[in-house]
Design a protein around this motif. Structure first.
Motif, PDB file in Angstrom:
ATOM      1  N   GLN A 619      10.314  26.652-125.740  1.00 43.85           N
ATOM      2  CA  GLN A 619      10.067  25.218-125.962  1.00 43.85           C
ATOM      3  C   GLN A 619       9.172  24.993-127.171  1.00 43.85           C
ATOM      4  O   GLN A 619       9.455  24.155-128.027  1.00 43.85           O
ATOM      5  CB  GLN A 619       9.371  24.624-124.741  1.00 43.85           C
ATOM      6  CG  GLN A 619      10.327  23.888-123.842  1.00 43.85           C
ATOM      7  CD  GLN A 619       9.698  23.567-122.499  1.00 43.85           C
ATOM      8  OE1 GLN A 619       8.786  24.269-122.044  1.00 43.85           O
ATOM      9  NE2 GLN A 619      10.186  22.520-121.864  1.00 43.85           N
ATOM     10  N   LEU A 644      21.159  24.936-115.271  1.00 43.92           N
ATOM     11  CA  LEU A 644      21.100  23.561-115.765  1.00 43.92           C
ATOM     12  C   LEU A 644      19.665  23.108-116.025  1.00 43.92           C
ATOM     13  O   LEU A 644      19.437  22.151-116.737  1.00 43.92           O
ATOM     14  CB  LEU A 644      21.787  22.629-114.770  1.00 43.92           C
ATOM     15  CG  LEU A 644      23.277  22.974-114.570  1.00 43.92           C
ATOM     16  CD1 LEU A 644      23.915  21.975-113.643  1.00 43.92           C
ATOM     17  CD2 LEU A 644      24.035  23.009-115.887  1.00 43.92           C
ATOM     18  N   SER A 645      18.701  23.866-115.453  1.00 45.52           N
ATOM     19  CA  SER A 645      17.319  23.409-115.599  1.00 45.52           C
ATOM     20  C   SER A 645      16.889  23.408-117.066  1.00 45.52           C
ATOM     21  O   SER A 645      16.187  22.511-117.507  1.00 45.52           O
ATOM     22  CB  SER A 645      16.390  24.256-114.755  1.00 45.52           C
ATOM     23  OG  SER A 645      16.384  25.552-115.245  1.00 45.52           O
ATOM     24  N   TYR A 646      17.316  24.426-117.856  1.00 41.55           N
ATOM     25  CA  TYR A 646      16.853  24.414-119.251  1.00 41.55           C
ATOM     26  C   TYR A 646      17.531  23.320-120.068  1.00 41.55           C
ATOM     27  O   TYR A 646      17.005  22.854-121.053  1.00 41.55           O
ATOM     28  CB  TYR A 646      16.979  25.790-119.925  1.00 41.55           C
ATOM     29  CG  TYR A 646      18.331  26.423-119.916  1.00 41.55           C
ATOM     30  CD1 TYR A 646      18.541  27.629-119.269  1.00 41.55           C
ATOM     31  CD2 TYR A 646      19.394  25.846-120.589  1.00 41.55           C
ATOM     32  CE1 TYR A 646      19.776  28.220-119.255  1.00 41.55           C
ATOM     33  CE2 TYR A 646      20.630  26.431-120.590  1.00 41.55           C
ATOM     34  CZ  TYR A 646      20.830  27.622-119.926  1.00 41.55           C
ATOM     35  OH  TYR A 646      22.050  28.210-119.920  1.00 41.55           O
ATOM     36  N   LEU A 647      18.708  22.889-119.636  1.00 45.41           N
ATOM     37  CA  LEU A 647      19.359  21.785-120.355  1.00 45.41           C
ATOM     38  C   LEU A 647      18.512  20.515-120.225  1.00 45.41           C
ATOM     39  O   LEU A 647      18.430  19.706-121.132  1.00 45.41           O
ATOM     40  CB  LEU A 647      20.740  21.511-119.776  1.00 45.41           C
ATOM     41  CG  LEU A 647      21.838  22.488-120.169  1.00 45.41           C
ATOM     42  CD1 LEU A 647      23.174  21.998-119.664  1.00 45.41           C
ATOM     43  CD2 LEU A 647      21.899  22.659-121.677  1.00 45.41           C
ATOM     44  N   ARG A 648      17.866  20.400-119.037  1.00 45.41           N
ATOM     45  CA  ARG A 648      17.047  19.222-118.803  1.00 45.41           C
ATOM     46  C   ARG A 648      15.737  19.333-119.586  1.00 45.41           C
ATOM     47  O   ARG A 648      15.278  18.402-120.213  1.00 45.41           O
ATOM     48  CB  ARG A 648      16.756  19.136-117.305  1.00 45.41           C
ATOM     49  CG  ARG A 648      16.342  17.753-116.847  1.00 45.41           C
ATOM     50  CD  ARG A 648      15.981  17.795-115.383  1.00 45.41           C
ATOM     51  NE  ARG A 648      15.009  18.849-115.119  1.00 45.41           N
ATOM     52  CZ  ARG A 648      15.076  19.687-114.091  1.00 45.41           C
ATOM     53  NH1 ARG A 648      16.062  19.615-113.240  1.00 45.41           N
ATOM     54  NH2 ARG A 648      14.168  20.610-113.911  1.00 45.41           N
ATOM     55  N   GLU A 649      15.173  20.576-119.593  1.00 46.39           N
ATOM     56  CA  GLU A 649      13.835  20.733-120.168  1.00 46.39           C
ATOM     57  C   GLU A 649      13.811  20.869-121.677  1.00 46.39           C
ATOM     58  O   GLU A 649      12.816  20.571-122.313  1.00 46.39           O
ATOM     59  CB  GLU A 649      13.152  21.952-119.540  1.00 46.39           C
ATOM     60  CG  GLU A 649      13.105  21.794-118.047  1.00 46.39           C
ATOM     61  CD  GLU A 649      12.034  22.611-117.396  1.00 46.39           C
ATOM     62  OE1 GLU A 649      11.179  23.136-118.127  1.00 46.39           O
ATOM     63  OE2 GLU A 649      12.060  22.713-116.162  1.00 46.39           O
ATOM     64  N   SER A 651      15.324  20.075-125.556  1.00 43.74           N
ATOM     65  CA  SER A 651      16.187  19.061-126.192  1.00 43.74           C
ATOM     66  C   SER A 651      17.193  19.768-127.079  1.00 43.74           C
ATOM     67  O   SER A 651      16.849  20.265-128.149  1.00 43.74           O
ATOM     68  CB  SER A 651      15.350  18.056-126.955  1.00 43.74           C
ATOM     69  OG  SER A 651      14.229  18.692-127.493  1.00 43.74           O
ATOM     70  N   SER A 684      27.078  13.247-120.638  1.00 45.67           N
ATOM     71  CA  SER A 684      26.146  12.492-119.804  1.00 45.67           C
ATOM     72  C   SER A 684      24.697  12.821-120.138  1.00 45.67           C
ATOM     73  O   SER A 684      23.796  12.034-119.863  1.00 45.67           O
ATOM     74  CB  SER A 684      26.440  12.706-118.317  1.00 45.67           C
ATOM     75  OG  SER A 684      26.349  14.081-118.055  1.00 45.67           O
ATOM     76  N   LEU A 685      24.445  13.986-120.740  1.00 46.99           N
ATOM     77  CA  LEU A 685      23.066  14.314-121.159  1.00 46.99           C
ATOM     78  C   LEU A 685      22.812  13.859-122.603  1.00 46.99           C
ATOM     79  O   LEU A 685      21.816  14.221-123.215  1.00 46.99           O
ATOM     80  CB  LEU A 685      22.808  15.812-121.038  1.00 46.99           C
ATOM     81  CG  LEU A 685      22.669  16.360-119.610  1.00 46.99           C
ATOM     82  CD1 LEU A 685      22.629  17.876-119.614  1.00 46.99           C
ATOM     83  CD2 LEU A 685      21.400  15.818-118.954  1.00 46.99           C
TER      84      LEU A 685
END
Ligand code: C2E
Ligand code: MG
Ligand code: MG
Length: 757
Positions: A619, A644-649, A651, A684-685
């Motif tokens: 990050q 999927l968690s890293y896709l959220r965290e 950018s 959607s992201l």
């Protein structure tokens, strides 16, 4: 006494293992020829090359006195003393008669015999060579000088007091040798000894007993003795150390007198008695500590080689066994190295055994310096060492490469001259290696494989290493040639970047992906899928990655001055090793600064494996670069960890659907479902979604139908050299290049069905 007999039995077992290895090696070489008749056997074993073979085999093993091939009529066909051999017939010898009457390849241990020429005592171990029908063709035998045993018995006996002895028996109680040596006892069977009582009458493998058969007398008084017979592990031998009762009880008697004195003292004078008792306690404690130390010393001796202090074969085999068990449970590869000092016998013969011993000690030290802490180096024979390479890698090719790297290190470490007693020696080693993993193997099998590989290395000219598995050997050699060529190519700048167009519907060129190209020697192009992983394993990824970044940024700087190109982005692949480097951010920013490229035109393609470890650090690096305008794409999406968690965290600006999904999208409804799901997820992201590997119009039509608007693939263009790409870009902008228009997707019933899913 029990520890002493254990140590002596271990010494015998090690020595016999070493001799049996030579015997079995010779037996294997002959049986591999598959002789069927007596003549075929003779013509192989009587040849001059067979003579060189036996000389070579025994030259590396100082305990072997002679190696011999014997024909069916008992005539010596070949032996190490001279070539051709003089007419000697052995048909009346016990081993010959034993093999004649007992079919099968089991080894036989002979009676000891005295060599008339040298006066030295030798016994033989032998094996019968049969044809495929089990008919005897002849024998192979090796002679072991009993000095190998009596010399060590002499050294050990010095500390055992008057009347001590050490004897080595065959398991029918035939005495093979003894210290002090006695010609009248050696070669004779003794069925009245303590050894016979423990092993034959009581059926034990070891014990410590008083023996009433008192041969020793002091001032005409017979002395009782303590004997500790023990069977030798794996071989039909028994070793028995004997010491006098007087010596055995010496320490105990001393203590007994002292305790009596103390009791008297404590009765007469309480105060001094208590004080004395305290001292006594101290003395007893000291005694216990000394005993414990002695016990540890014996334990150490039983498991370590006397000369080098390295683990001996017994300890090594235990560790190997444990390692095999670990490998059976976990997906990891380990390795076994067998190593033999070339021409050691020459040094021993010309410079003397003391110098030879010093050399072996130094070899042991250098080997230890070449391996990792978790590895084990052992001395398993005269000039033979074994190394256990623990936990090399889960992938067999990488494990092989690591084993080879260690073997290379050993070869170079031992190539440095040795200075022993001011004299310079040069020596080389032959190394055999074998790997083992989850498939079950045994200690014996691994030793055999490593030994065969070592023998191949030796017969291929010594001073080299060889894998047991020929395919593995080939792969390792190819890999090492490729690494060498790549290193050379990095130094001489033989790499180039090609550019593959990235297209957005309906037909806009939005940028390119920079792909590394290497045309190796003879114009042969090597795929980045092959050389990038190699570069990562060898550290060459740093100079290569720097080259890619530097070149890509210069290209971007050049495009910024060209009207038709200025808006294009350039995507650069970043490998995980490269991203992990602490100076990665500085390297990217440095390349941008030096070339004057716009950071917002640079896109870094990361893979899921990069994101899977140390998320906070990833990050940090990403946000530092993002602050300058650099964007990120997630390459080969769906093939890695896909968390999927890293896709959220993190950018991420773009998802690249891996070409393996796109390839089968028209034939496999599951793949089509995955591609649709990835596209929906990305959109959607708020990410851009691009499909790689688009080769057909039908694939493009399907992608458009699920709202994936960006493409990369041979349908538009293959990766191109810079000039060609620039021409392609200009033609596209000016409408010269016509992109294929996709057929409406819902006309195809197959795709309709996919969409219904
Ligand atoms: P990648 O990043 O997924 O690159 C796309 C690969 O797909 C390229 O293979 C490209 O030539 C190929 N490709 C593009 N369109 C099509 C198509 O329509 N059909 C098929 N069958 N293939 C297509 P390439 O150039 O062989 O590169 C292979 C991989 O090597 C790349 O996969 C990337 O992971 C790595 N790589 C290439 N250049 C570099 C680099 O400069 N640095 C790093 N770290 N890795 C690189
Ligand atoms: Mg890529
Ligand atoms: Mg890709």
């Amino acid at each position: 006494m029990s520890n002493l007999s254990l140590m002596l039995a271990e010494h015998a077992s090690q020595t016999l293992f070493s001799a049996h290895t030579v015997l079995n090696g010779l037996h294997d070489v002959v049986t591999e020829q598959k002789p069927q008749t007596e003549d075929e056997f003779k013509s192989f074993v009587a040849s001059e090359s067979a003579h060189r073979l036996i000389l070579d085999k025994i030259s590396v093993n100082p305990i072997i006195d002679v190696a011999t091939f014997v024909g069916l009529d008992g005539h010596v066909l070949n032996f190490t003393r001279s070539y051709p051999p003089p007419p000697i017939n052995l048909s009346d010898r016990d081993y010959f008669l034993a093999h004649r009457t007992n079919p099968g390849p089991a080894a036989y241990t002979s009676l000891p015999v005295q060599n008339k020429g040298t006066g030295s005592w030798v016994f033989y171990i032998s094996r019968r060579v049969d044809n495929s029908r089990g008919e005897m063709l002849g024998l192979v035998l090796v002679g072991i000088s009993v000095k190998v045993f009596s010399e060590i018995y002499e050294k050990v006996s010095k500390d055992l007091g008057a009347g001590a002895s050490i004897s080595l028996y065959r398991d029918d109680f035939m005495l093979l040798t003894r210290w002090p040596f006695s010609e009248e006892l050696v070669g004779k069977q003794n069925l009245t000894s303590a050894t016979h009582r423990v092993v034959a009458e009581e059926g034990k493998t070891n014990d410590v007993i008083f023996t009433d058969i008192a041969r020793l007398t002091v001032g005409n008084v017979p002395q009782a003795r303590i004997a500790a017979p023990r069977r030798v592990d794996r071989y039909p031998f028994i070793v028995t150390p004997v010491i006098s009762e007087e010596h055995y009880l010496h320490g105990w008697r001393e203590m007994l007198w002292w305790i009596l004195g103390l009791a008297v003292l404590s009765l007469t004078l309480l105060f001094w008695g208590i004080l004395g008792l305290l001292k006594g306690n101290h003395r007893v404690e000291q005694e216990l500590v000394e005993r414990k130390l002695a016990q540890e010393r014996f334990e150490h001796l039983a498991h370590h080689d006397l000369l080098t202090s390295l683990p001996n074969r017994r300890l090594f085999s235990d560790q190997l066994q444990r390692c095999i068990a670990t490998c059976a449970r976990r997906p990891i590869h380990c390795g076994l190295i067998f190593l033999d000092v070339d021409n050691f016998k020459e040094i021993n013969d010309t410079q003397g055994h003391d110098q030879g011993d010093l050399l072996l000690q130094e070899v042991g030290r250098r080997l230890l310096a070449c391996v990792r802490e978790e590895d084990t180096v052992a001395r398993v024979g005269g000039d033979e060492f074994a190394i256990l390479l623990n936990k090399l890698d889960s992938e067999s090719n990488l494990a092989a490469a690591r084993a080879k790297a260690i073997a290379d290190k050993i070869t170079s470490a031992l190539a440095i001259p040795f200075y022993i007693g001011g004299v310079r020696y040069h020596t080389t080693v032959s190394i055999g290696m074998t790997l083992f993993g989850m498939t079950t193997s045994s200690v014996e099998e691994l030793f055999k494989h490593a030994d065969i590989a070592m023998y191949h290395a030796k017969s291929a000219g010594k001073n080299m290493h060889q894998f047991f598995d020929a395919k593995m050997q080939l792969k390792v050699e190819e890999r090492s040639a490729l690494v060498g060529a790549m290193r050379q190519a990095v130094a001489s700048g033989d790499f180039a970047l090609h550019y593959q167009p990235l297209i957005r519907a309906p037909g806009t060129l939005i940028g390119a992906e920079a792909l590394l190209r290497w045309s190796a020697e003879g114009g042969r192009s090597v795929s980045p899928a092959v050389f990038i992983p190699l570069a990562e394993q060898t550290g060459l990824i740093k100079p290569l990655g720097n080259f890619v970044l530097e070149t890509a940024c210069s290209t971007l700087a050049r495009w910024s001055g060209m009207a038709d190109m200025a808006q294009l982005t350039l995507a650069v692949n970043v490998s995980s090793q490269q991203f992990k480097m602490p100076d990665f951010v500085d390297t990217v920013l440095g390349a941008l600064r030096r070339t004057g490229a716009r950071a917002d035109r640079l896109k870094l393609e990361l893979t899921e494996s990069i994101l899977a470890h140390d998320l906070p650090n990833v990050q940090d690096k990403m946000s530092l670069l993002r602050r300058h305008g650099v964007t990120f794409s997630l390459d080969d999406f769906g093939t890695g960890y896909s968390s999927l968690s890293y896709l959220r965290e993190l950018s991420i600006d773009q998802l690249k659907i891996d070409q393996s999904f796109v390839r089968d999208v028209m034939d496999d409804p599951n793949q089509a479902t995955i591609v649709r799901a990835i596209t929906n997820l990305g959109i959607s992201l708020g990410m851009d979604v691009i499909a790689e590997g688009v080769e057909t119009q039908a694939q493009m039509a399907f992608l458009l139908s699920i709202n994936c608007q960006s493409f990369q693939g041979f349908l538009f263009s293959r990766p191109l050299p810079l000039e060609d790409f620039e021409r392609f870009a200009v033609d596209t902008v000016h409408g010269v290049t016509q992109f294929p228009t996709p057929r409406p997707v819902d006309k195809s019933p197959k795709i309709e069905c996919i969409l219904e899913h």
